[in-house]
Write an enzyme that holds these catalytic residues in place. Structure first.
Site, PDB file in Angstrom:
ATOM      1  N   GLY A   8      59.315 117.727 137.154  1.00 44.79           N
ATOM      2  CA  GLY A   8      59.750 118.528 136.010  1.00 44.79           C
ATOM      3  C   GLY A   8      58.729 118.466 134.894  1.00 44.79           C
ATOM      4  N   GLY A  12      61.946 116.770 129.311  1.00 48.78           N
ATOM      5  CA  GLY A  12      62.088 115.457 129.937  1.00 48.78           C
ATOM      6  C   GLY A  12      60.807 115.009 130.624  1.00 48.78           C
ATOM      7  N   ALA A  79      59.821 120.113 144.340  1.00 49.55           N
ATOM      8  CA  ALA A  79      60.322 119.118 145.291  1.00 49.55           C
ATOM      9  C   ALA A  79      61.369 119.793 146.170  1.00 49.55           C
ATOM     10  CB  ALA A  79      60.937 117.951 144.530  1.00 49.55           C
ATOM     11  N   CYS A 160      76.298 123.974 128.083  1.00 51.63           N
ATOM     12  CA  CYS A 160      75.305 124.497 127.143  1.00 51.63           C
ATOM     13  C   CYS A 160      75.996 125.594 126.337  1.00 51.63           C
ATOM     14  CB  CYS A 160      74.130 125.047 127.955  1.00 51.63           C
ATOM     15  SG  CYS A 160      72.723 125.498 126.962  1.00 51.63           S
ATOM     16  N   GLY A 306      67.775 119.197 123.889  1.00 51.46           N
ATOM     17  CA  GLY A 306      66.357 118.879 124.008  1.00 51.46           C
ATOM     18  C   GLY A 306      66.036 117.536 123.368  1.00 51.46           C
ATOM     19  N   CYS A 338      70.793 119.394 116.029  1.00 50.70           N
ATOM     20  CA  CYS A 338      70.410 120.761 116.424  1.00 50.70           C
ATOM     21  C   CYS A 338      70.424 121.691 115.231  1.00 50.70           C
ATOM     22  CB  CYS A 338      71.430 121.328 117.422  1.00 50.70           C
ATOM     23  SG  CYS A 338      71.048 120.968 119.114  1.00 50.70           S
ATOM     24  N   LYS A 373      64.094 125.910 111.502  1.00 50.65           N
ATOM     25  CA  LYS A 373      64.116 126.121 112.962  1.00 50.65           C
ATOM     26  C   LYS A 373      62.826 126.812 113.415  1.00 50.65           C
ATOM     27  CE  LYS A 373      67.093 127.834 116.701  1.00 50.65           C
ATOM     28  NZ  LYS A 373      67.458 126.652 117.451  1.00 50.65           N
TER      29      LYS A 373
HETATM   30  C1  LIG Z   1      69.219 129.168 125.861  1.00 45.21           C
HETATM   31  C2  LIG Z   1      69.132 127.704 125.536  1.00 45.21           C
HETATM   32  C3  LIG Z   1      69.009 127.301 124.212  1.00 45.21           C
HETATM   33  C4  LIG Z   1      68.942 125.943 123.886  1.00 45.21           C
HETATM   34  N1  LIG Z   1      68.805 125.583 122.574  1.00 45.21           N
HETATM   35  C5  LIG Z   1      68.654 124.277 122.255  1.00 45.21           C
HETATM   36  C6  LIG Z   1      68.454 123.885 120.894  1.00 45.21           C
HETATM   37  O1  LIG Z   1      68.433 124.718 119.977  1.00 45.21           O
HETATM   38  N2  LIG Z   1      68.262 122.566 120.633  1.00 45.21           N
HETATM   39  C7  LIG Z   1      68.284 121.622 121.636  1.00 45.21           C
HETATM   40  O2  LIG Z   1      68.104 120.430 121.352  1.00 45.21           O
HETATM   41  N3  LIG Z   1      68.492 121.968 122.928  1.00 45.21           N
HETATM   42  C8  LIG Z   1      68.667 123.266 123.270  1.00 45.21           C
HETATM   43  N4  LIG Z   1      68.859 123.625 124.565  1.00 45.21           N
HETATM   44  C9  LIG Z   1      68.879 122.568 125.591  1.00 45.21           C
HETATM   45  C10 LIG Z   1      67.469 122.182 126.010  1.00 45.21           C
HETATM   46  O3  LIG Z   1      66.719 123.324 126.291  1.00 45.21           O
HETATM   47  C11 LIG Z   1      67.541 121.262 127.216  1.00 45.21           C
HETATM   48  O4  LIG Z   1      68.147 120.064 126.794  1.00 45.21           O
HETATM   49  C12 LIG Z   1      66.168 120.937 127.775  1.00 45.21           C
HETATM   50  O5  LIG Z   1      65.492 122.096 128.200  1.00 45.21           O
HETATM   51  C13 LIG Z   1      66.316 119.975 128.939  1.00 45.21           C
HETATM   52  O6  LIG Z   1      65.056 119.611 129.387  1.00 45.21           O
HETATM   53  P1  LIG Z   1      64.848 119.050 130.869  1.00 45.21           P
HETATM   54  O7  LIG Z   1      63.453 118.542 130.895  1.00 45.21           O
HETATM   55  O8  LIG Z   1      65.939 118.113 131.204  1.00 45.21           O
HETATM   56  O9  LIG Z   1      65.052 120.294 131.861  1.00 45.21           O
HETATM   57  P2  LIG Z   1      64.586 121.797 131.831  1.00 45.21           P
HETATM   58  O10 LIG Z   1      64.137 122.246 130.489  1.00 45.21           O
HETATM   59  O11 LIG Z   1      65.674 122.572 132.486  1.00 45.21           O
HETATM   60  O12 LIG Z   1      63.302 121.841 132.785  1.00 45.21           O
HETATM   61  C14 LIG Z   1      63.358 121.548 134.153  1.00 45.21           C
HETATM   62  C15 LIG Z   1      61.945 121.353 134.679  1.00 45.21           C
HETATM   63  O13 LIG Z   1      62.044 120.969 136.065  1.00 45.21           O
HETATM   64  C16 LIG Z   1      61.231 121.811 136.862  1.00 45.21           C
HETATM   65  N5  LIG Z   1      61.871 121.877 138.191  1.00 45.21           N
HETATM   66  C17 LIG Z   1      63.057 122.440 138.537  1.00 45.21           C
HETATM   67  N6  LIG Z   1      63.301 122.244 139.847  1.00 45.21           N
HETATM   68  C18 LIG Z   1      62.265 121.524 140.319  1.00 45.21           C
HETATM   69  C19 LIG Z   1      61.930 121.002 141.595  1.00 45.21           C
HETATM   70  N7  LIG Z   1      62.727 121.184 142.661  1.00 45.21           N
HETATM   71  N8  LIG Z   1      60.778 120.311 141.743  1.00 45.21           N
HETATM   72  C20 LIG Z   1      59.948 120.121 140.672  1.00 45.21           C
HETATM   73  N9  LIG Z   1      60.207 120.606 139.448  1.00 45.21           N
HETATM   74  C21 LIG Z   1      61.345 121.292 139.271  1.00 45.21           C
HETATM   75  C22 LIG Z   1      61.139 123.108 136.099  1.00 45.21           C
HETATM   76  O14 LIG Z   1      59.953 123.804 136.496  1.00 45.21           O
HETATM   77  C23 LIG Z   1      61.067 122.600 134.654  1.00 45.21           C
HETATM   78  O15 LIG Z   1      59.744 122.225 134.339  1.00 45.21           O
HETATM   79  C24 LIG Z   1      68.974 124.965 124.926  1.00 45.21           C
HETATM   80  C25 LIG Z   1      69.107 125.370 126.268  1.00 45.21           C
HETATM   81  C26 LIG Z   1      69.188 126.730 126.573  1.00 45.21           C
HETATM   82  C27 LIG Z   1      69.310 127.151 128.016  1.00 45.21           C
END
Ligand SMILES: Cc1cc2nc3c(=O)[nH]c(=O)nc-3n(C[C@H](O)[C@H](O)[C@H](O)COP(=O)(O)OP(=O)(O)OC[C@H]3O[C@@H](n4cnc5c(N)ncnc54)[C@H](O)[C@@H]3O)c2cc1C
Length: 396
Positions: A8, A12, A79, A160, A306, A338, A373
């Site tokens: 990912g 994260g 993966a 979400c 996030g 947020c 923001k």
């Molecule tokens: C529309 C929207 C608005 C939001 N607004 C806010 C906000 O204002 N403030 C806030 O704090 N949070 C917000 N969030 C939440 C925030 O975006 C998430 O908490 C954050 O993106 C989570 O990060 P992550 O790294 O866990 O996963 P993600 O951001 O979902 O990223 C997943 C990663 O894993 C990779 N991946 C997926 N499957 C595989 C695989 N099989 N093998 C290898 N890589 C893979 C993808 O390519 C990507 O790089 C929002 C979410 C959404 C959808």
């Protein structure tokens, strides 16, 4: 040489990689980041891409260059399966051996939960990923030429929730600017027992704040709503009315990515974000299993923001470095912070710790939060592109 693999490249995975490199030099470990996508996308700005005030290019950057600067290897590979006994990650291209694995693969939209959620398997629209947002952007252009009733909200089991409010408020603002709001009744449908619950049981005054904001903007709402079907003309609720709709955007419940979570689940972790059965596997962000704050009449799941994702990723980096170098693992209560876009204004809320009872629980609105923001998005992208992470507790 110790091999660390990170799955990912979002909040994260990128944070974990950069924080690990701060703690362990290239002579101590090899870090390989594998991600399905080759760009970091600032996901919180996706609603702005749907509305048309940002492009995807403006809110993203390529991962490879940033990671190379920090001597972190990158490969765009998804993966397909993990073999924790043999310590292998299988992708379609090759197999990778690891000593430590960090899973930060985010979510899969569980669209199978409600027929019609879409956009690629039904008439509804979504904000959950870049391709879905580009589809929403295109469909919105047509909708604005031929406006009608709009329904926004979340399906039962969603976690979400915030972006559905952001989209409803942003649409209200956009339609007023274009002087066509009178042609678009807006309805919000939510599994939350009250507006502003956010999957957190409400935070301080969020209920009153969000109710007031909806009423002021003449957005009608259904709480504890069980969306049961979306068609091209309506959003259907299990226990009640069919709500007429020309444009429906209902956010889905989320599930773990199949390759890493096998069935529906997210990754179980202990207080150190470490897998309980495999101590060399850690997880951070949306991929982590977390129980809801409290039961609700219609299921509402725990939101992973996030900022919370970054807190987890920092703890994971610290704990793996402690495992390797000798040291004490940390486990820290998460907090949520947020800024919610509301069209012509915005609102900030903070819940610390994220689960009640809390030391800090507040929400405040005003134009300055909208500027904050926008400024935070720019600053975050500028800094992350250069391979810099944020000090704990800053900005979110
Ligand atoms: C529309 C929207 C608005 C939001 N607004 C806010 C906000 O204002 N403030 C806030 O704090 N949070 C917000 N969030 C939440 C925030 O975006 C998430 O908490 C954050 O993106 C989570 O990060 P992550 O790294 O866990 O996963 P993600 O951001 O979902 O990223 C997943 C990663 O894993 C990779 N991946 C997926 N499957 C595989 C695989 N099989 N093998 C290898 N890589 C893979 C993808 O390519 C990507 O790089 C929002 C979410 C959404 C959808």
């Amino acid at each position: 040489m110790i091999r660390i693999i990170i799955l990912g490249g979002s909040f994260g995975g990128l944070t974990a990689a950069l924080e690990l490199r701060k703690r362990l030099g290239p002579d101590q470990c090899d870090i390989l980041l594998l991600a399905k996508d080759d760009r970091f996308v600032f996901i919180p700005s996706l609603p702005w891409v749907a509305i048309g005030t940002r492009t995807l290019e403006q809110i993203s950057f390529p991962l490879a260059k940033t990671l190379k600067r920090k001597t972190i290897r990158f490969s765009q590979q998804a993966a397909r399966q993990i073999d924790p006994e043999k310590r292998l990650v299988h992708t379609d291209q090759e197999d990778h051996h690891y000593d430590y694995l960090i899973i930060a693969t985010g979510h899969r939209s569980a669209n199978e939960a409600v027929p019609g959620l879409g956009p690629f398997d039904g008439p509804g629209h979504s904000l959950m990923s870049p391709p879905e947002v580009l589809e929403a952007r295109q469909s919105l252009k047509d909708f604005l030429l031929n406006p009608g009733p709009l329904v926004v909200g979340c399906a039962p089991g969603a976690s979400c929730i915030g972006p559905s409010y952001e989209f409803a408020f942003a649409m209200d603002h956009l339609l007023r600017q274009r002087k066509i709001r009178h042609r678009v009744p807006i309805t919000l449908v939510t599994p939350e027992p009250f507006p502003g619950h956010f999957g957190l049981g409400g935070v301080g005054n969020t209920r009153r704040f969000v109710e007031d904001a909806l009423e002021k903007r003449e957005i009608s709402y259904h709480t504890s709503a069980v969306v049961s079907r979306i068609t091209s003309t309506a959003v259907e609720l299990a226990d009640g009315p069919k709500i007429e709709s020309c444009f429906s955007l209902i956010l889905p419940p989320l599930a773990g990515v199949k390759a890493v979570a096998n069935a529906k689940g997210f990754i179980p972790v202990d207080e150190y974000y470490r897998h309980p059965a495999f101590p060399n596997i850690y997880a951070a962000g949306v991929a982590v299993a977390m129980v809801p704050v409290a039961p609700t009449p219609v299921p509402v799941n725990f939101p992973k923001t996030g900022g919370m994702t970054e807190q987890m990723a920092r703890a994971v980096a610290h704990n793996i470095a402690a495992d390797i170098q000798g040291g004490t693992r940390i486990s820290k209560d998460l907090f949520a912070e947020c800024i919610m876009d509301m069209g012509d204004t915005a609102a900030y809320f903070k819940a610390e710790p994220v689960r009640p009872p809390r030391n800090v629980a507040c929400m405040a609105g005003g134009k300055r939060w909208l500027w904050a923001k926008k400024a935070f998005e720019r600053y975050y992208l500028w800094k992350a592109r250069r391979g810099k992470t944020f000090a704990a507790g800053w900005g979110w």
